[in-house]
Design an enzyme around this catalytic site. Sequence first.
Site, PDB file in Angstrom:
ATOM      1  CB  CYS A  56      -0.899  -0.007   1.229  1.00 31.48           C
ATOM      2  SG  CYS A  56      -1.884   1.508   1.397  1.00 31.48           S
ATOM      3  CB  CYS A  69      -4.233   2.931   5.874  1.00 38.33           C
ATOM      4  SG  CYS A  69      -4.164   2.871   4.066  1.00 38.33           S
ATOM      5  CB  CYS A 114      -0.414   2.178   5.679  1.00 35.98           C
ATOM      6  SG  CYS A 114      -1.125   0.624   5.109  1.00 35.98           S
ATOM      7  CB  CYS A 145      -9.536  -3.374 -11.709  1.00 42.11           C
ATOM      8  SG  CYS A 145      -9.145  -2.269 -13.046  1.00 42.11           S
ATOM      9  CB  CYS A 189      -5.221  -0.462   2.318  1.00 42.74           C
ATOM     10  SG  CYS A 189      -4.002  -0.947   3.554  1.00 42.74           S
TER      11      CYS A 189
HETATM   12 FE    FE Z   1      -2.787   1.086   3.521  1.00 47.18          FE
END
Ligand code: FE
Length: 172
Positions: free
Chosen positions: A82, A134, A85, A154, A131
Amino acid sequence: MKRRNLFPLIAAVGIILAACTTTGQEKKPKVTSVKEYEVNLSEEEWRKRLTPEEFRILRQKGTEYAWTGEYNKFKKKGVFNCAGCGNPLFSSESKYDSGSGWPSYWKPLNEEAVVTEADYSHGMTRTEVLCAKCGGHLGHVFPDGPRPTGQRYCINSLSLDFEAKKDTKKDE
Ligand code: FE
């Protein structure tokens, strides 16, 4: 006489219909992300941490233009974390060319990596992918992916940070 006898029946039907209308529950999307995210920053803190484009996508549910993303045609082996984070989200092993113009994966790195939410924005019904650490917006998942899952995650390149694979366990 006959008409008069029908009145109680009509009244009863009316009451039942009214009751059904008022107590009928709205169809609500299945939401898997109702929780406090482990990484929970203020808007100001996110703006400091991210570039304006990353902020627009991760924190404001934006989308990068198709074919423009850094990882669309990317084929290196490793993990995609990510960009907000650092949470590991996808592996190069489940990445494939969907022809959509965005990096696509047939599964997340593991079941804890991402969460999903129903998304009815822009006049469409889609499933948003976020995510799990976060709550950053990653992209959407569609049921037209390859086997074995049949899913197509996607994802915006700007939501991801690639990390080269350090071990080669599969080659042993
Ligand atoms: Fe994240």
